[in-house]
Design a protein around this motif. Structure first.
Motif, PDB file in Angstrom:
ATOM      1  N   PHE A   1       0.954  -1.035  -0.007  1.00  0.00           N
ATOM      2  CA  PHE A   1       0.033  -0.012  -0.079  1.00  0.00           C
ATOM      3  C   PHE A   1       0.868   1.129  -0.195  1.00  0.00           C
ATOM      4  O   PHE A   1       1.527   1.576   0.927  1.00  0.00           O
ATOM      5  N   GLN A   2       0.775   1.934  -1.159  1.00  0.00           N
ATOM      6  CA  GLN A   2       1.736   3.064  -1.209  1.00  0.00           C
ATOM      7  C   GLN A   2       0.907   4.404  -1.574  1.00  0.00           C
ATOM      8  O   GLN A   2       0.382   4.511  -2.437  1.00  0.00           O
ATOM      9  N   VAL A   3       1.053   5.361  -0.760  1.00  0.00           N
ATOM     10  CA  VAL A   3       0.595   6.699  -0.859  1.00  0.00           C
ATOM     11  C   VAL A   3       1.362   7.674  -1.523  1.00  0.00           C
ATOM     12  O   VAL A   3       2.634   7.761  -1.246  1.00  0.00           O
ATOM     13  N   GLY A   4       1.204   8.070  -2.864  1.00  0.00           N
ATOM     14  CA  GLY A   4       1.887   9.085  -3.549  1.00  0.00           C
ATOM     15  C   GLY A   4       1.191   9.594  -4.949  1.00  0.00           C
ATOM     16  O   GLY A   4       1.992  10.288  -5.738  1.00  0.00           O
ATOM     17  N   GLN A   5       0.210   9.253  -5.270  1.00  0.00           N
ATOM     18  CA  GLN A   5      -0.575   9.939  -6.114  1.00  0.00           C
ATOM     19  C   GLN A   5      -0.672  11.386  -6.222  1.00  0.00           C
ATOM     20  O   GLN A   5      -1.315  11.828  -5.026  1.00  0.00           O
ATOM     21  N   PHE A   6      -0.290  12.397  -7.025  1.00  0.00           N
ATOM     22  CA  PHE A   6      -0.180  13.936  -6.739  1.00  0.00           C
ATOM     23  C   PHE A   6      -1.247  14.467  -6.340  1.00  0.00           C
ATOM     24  O   PHE A   6      -1.098  15.211  -5.429  1.00  0.00           O
ATOM     25  N   ASP A   7      -2.579  13.997  -6.736  1.00  0.00           N
ATOM     26  CA  ASP A   7      -3.514  14.937  -6.238  1.00  0.00           C
ATOM     27  C   ASP A   7      -4.594  14.091  -5.562  1.00  0.00           C
ATOM     28  O   ASP A   7      -5.746  14.419  -5.234  1.00  0.00           O
ATOM     29  N   CYS A   8      -4.147  13.024  -4.756  1.00  0.00           N
ATOM     30  CA  CYS A   8      -4.902  12.480  -3.813  1.00  0.00           C
ATOM     31  C   CYS A   8      -5.011  13.047  -2.547  1.00  0.00           C
ATOM     32  O   CYS A   8      -4.294  14.059  -2.245  1.00  0.00           O
ATOM     33  N   THR A   9      -6.096  12.807  -1.769  1.00  0.00           N
ATOM     34  CA  THR A   9      -6.439  13.567  -0.702  1.00  0.00           C
ATOM     35  C   THR A   9      -6.418  12.731   0.372  1.00  0.00           C
ATOM     36  O   THR A   9      -6.420  11.465   0.299  1.00  0.00           O
ATOM     37  N   ARG A  10      -6.349  13.035   1.638  1.00  0.00           N
ATOM     38  CA  ARG A  10      -6.718  12.233   2.822  1.00  0.00           C
ATOM     39  C   ARG A  10      -7.872  11.352   2.662  1.00  0.00           C
ATOM     40  O   ARG A  10      -7.829  10.225   3.102  1.00  0.00           O
TER      41      ARG A  10
END
Length: 465
Positions: A437-446
Motif C-alpha cells: 500500500f503506497q500513497v503518492g498519487q499527486f492529487d490524492c487527498t486524505r
C-alpha cells in the motif's frame, strides 16, 4: 492537417483532457477488460486511405480510455506513481509542439541550459554539495546502466570500451538483496553477467549489512576477481528498504569502489529536510538517481542522475563523430555525451513549470501529507480483524497480509482490484505473499486514502469465513 485544424483539435483535446481528469474519481481504477478485447476492436489491415480526424478521435473515445488503468486516479495506491501534475502536462504539450531533438547544445541551446539550471535547482532542493552536476535521463534504469558501465570501465582502466571483457578479471558489482530488478538488467546489458552481481544479505532493518559487504569484497579480491562498484538502495520497491549509506560509503572509500545510489522513488522526499537522515552521508557517493516522474509530480519520463564528478561517466559514454561537433564551441555541454541514447527529449521544461508553479513548499507539503496519510492507513489496516501489518511504513509504503495465510491474501488482493475502488499490488517478503500500500498519487487527498482503506475493509468483512 493545417494549422487551423490543428488549433481546433488542440482545443477539443484540451477540453477532453480536463473532463477526464475531473471525472477520474468516478471511474474504476482498473478497467474491466479481458486480454485481446481492445485488439479485437482495431482493424487488422493497415488503412490505405486517410480518415477525418473527427472519426479518429471518436474511435479513440470509444475504444481506449475505458480500457486503460488510470495511473492519475487519486485512489491508485499500487506500484510507485507515475505522476503527471497538470503544469507538467502543459509543459509536455509545448515540448510536443516544439518537437526539438535536444542531443547537442547547438540543436537546443535553451533546452540544454535550462536542463543545467534545473539540475542545480534540484541539487539545492536536496541540499547536495555545490559542484555536483547531473543530467536528465529517461528512467532510473538508464541512469543505473550508465553508472554500471562507468563502474566497469573504471575497474578495467577504461579498456573495456575498446577491447571488450574477454581476458579481463570479471568486474564485480555489489548490491542489497532488496535491490531493484533494473540493477540485474544493467548487469546483463553491460556484459558483466548475473553471476558477477553479488547480492549482499540484509540486517534486521532490511538494509545492506556492511560487515557482509566488506567480507564479500575481500573474498573476491583474494580469489582474483575485480571489485568494481557498489549500488545502494534508498526506498526499495518491495518494502521501501534503505541501506546504511554512511557505513557503506566508508567501505567504498576504503576499497576505492565507485558508488551509485538508487533512490528512484524515495529520493523525491529528500526535498524535505527531516527525511535526509535516511541517506546521511550521501554526499560521499559518486552517482545518485531519483525520478521526479514518480513522487515529485513531473510527467513521465523524467529521471535525474546527479554526479559528484561526471568525468568517469563522460569517459565511458562520450562518442563524438565529426557530424556531432560544434565548431568553435568546444566547451559547451552536450548532454547526449552523458547518456546512452543520442536522441534526447526536452525534459527540463516540465521540471521548470512544476517547480515554478508549486514551489518547494508546495511540493514538500504533498510529500509530507502522503507520509502522514500512509501512516494513518497503516494504523487502520493494522486494527482490522483478519489483517496484519507485515512491514511498517517506510516513507509512504507499508505492506500487510491476511492472518489466514498466503492464499487468503492473494484472494483478497484479487477482490480489491476487481472491485475497482482502489488498486494495490503484491510482493514476496521473506517467503510470504504480502500486499503493498503506497500513497503518492499527486492529487490524492486524505479522504481518497480513507476511501481506499474502507474499500479493502469492506471486502475483508464481506469475505466468506
Amino acid at each position: 492537417m493545417d494549422v487551423a485544424e490543428f488549433e481546433f483539435w488542440s482545443k477539443r483535446i484540451a477540453e477532453w483532457s480536463a473532463a477526464y481528469r475531473d471525472t477520474l474519481r468516478d471511474r474504476p481504477v482498473r478497467p474491466d477488460v479481458k486480454p485481446g478485447e481492445v485488439l479485437a476492436r482495431i482493424p487488422e489491415q493497415v488503412p490505405e486511405v486517410g480518415a477525418a480526424f473527427s472519426l479518429i478521435f471518436a474511435e479513440f473515445e470509444r475504444d481506449i480510455p475505458d480500457a486503460m488503468t488510470h495511473w492519475q486516479h487519486p485512489r491508485f495506491f499500487a506500484y510507485f506513481p507515475a505522476n503527471a501534475a497538470l503544469p507538467s502536462v502543459l509543459a509536455e504539450q509545448i515540448v510536443s509542439t516544439l518537437a526539438a531533438q535536444c542531443m547537442l547544445w547547438q540543436t537546443s541551446p535553451a533546452a540544454t541550459e535550462l536542463e543545467t539550471r534545473m539540475i542545480d535547482w534540484l541539487r539545492q532542493a536536496m541540499d547536495l554539495p555545490e559542484g555536483w552536476r547531473g543530467v536528465i535521463q529517461d528512467s532510473a534504469s538508464s541512469a543505473t546502466l550508465s553508472a554500471v558501465l562507468t563502474m566497469r570501465e573504471r575497474a578495467l582502466d577504461f579498456k573495456g570500451i575498446h577491447t571488450g571483457l574477454s581476458g579481463q578479471p570479471p568486474p564485480r558489482i555489489y548490491a542489497s538483496a532488496q535491490a531493484h530488478s533494473s540493477i540485474d538488467k544493467a548487469i546483463w546489458v553491460s556484459g558483466i553477467g548475473q553471476d558477477n552481481l553479488v547480492k549482499i544479505p540484509t540486517r534486521s532493518d532490511f538494509g545492506m549489512d556492511p560487515d557482509a559487504l566488506r567480507t564479500a569484497i575481500r573474498e573476491d579480491r583474494k580469489n582474483g576477481l575485480q571489485p568494481a562498484g557498489i549500488i545502494l538502495c534508498i526506498g526499495g520497491t518491495g518494502i521501501g528498504a534503505c541501506d546504511p549509506v554512511e557505513a557503506i560509503l566508508e567501505i567504498a572509500a576504503e576499497e576505492d569502489l565507485y558508488t551509485h545510489v538508487d533512490a528512484a522513488w524515495a529520493g523525491s522526499a529528500m526535498i524535505c529536510p527531516e527525511q535526509r537522515t535516511r541517506w546521511k552521508g550521501v554526499e560521499n557517493a559518486d552517482s545518485i538517481v531519483f525520478n521526479p516522474h514518480k513522487w515529485l509530480g513531473a510527467q513521465f519520463d523524467c529521471s535525474v542522475q546527479f554526479l559528484k564528478d561526471p568525468t568517469d561517466q563522460l569517459k565511458t559514454l562520450t562518442l563524438r563523430p565529426d557530424y556531432l561537433e560544434t565548431p568553435g564551441l568546444d566547451d559547451v555541454v552536450n548532454y547526449s555525451e552523458w547518456t546512452i541514447p543520442l536522441g534526447r527529449r526536452f525534459r527540463a521544461l516540465k521540471l521548470w513549470f512544476l517547480i515554478r508553479y508549486y514551489g518547494l513548499d508546495g511540493l514538500r507539503q504533498r510529500i509530507r501529507n502522503h507520509i502522514a496519510w500512509a501512516r494513518e492507513a497503516e494504523r487502520l489496516i493494522g486494527e482490522t480483524d483478519g489483517l496484519e501489518i507485515v512491514t511498517p511504513c517506510s516513507f509512504s509504503l507499508f505492506t500487510f497480509a491476511c492472518t489466514d495465510g498466503d492464499a487468503a491474501t492473494a484472494a483478497l488482493l484479487h477482490r480489491i482490484n476487481a472491485d475497482g475502488r482502489t488498486y494495490l499490488t503484491q510482493t514476496q517478503h521473506e517467503g510470504r505473499y504480502v500486499i503493498r500500500f503506497q500513497v503518492g498519487q499527486f492529487d490524492c487527498t486524505r479522504q481518497d486514502v480513507l476511501d481506499g482503506v474502507k474499500a479493502l475493509r469492506d471486502l475483508v468483512q464481506a469475505s466468506p469465513s
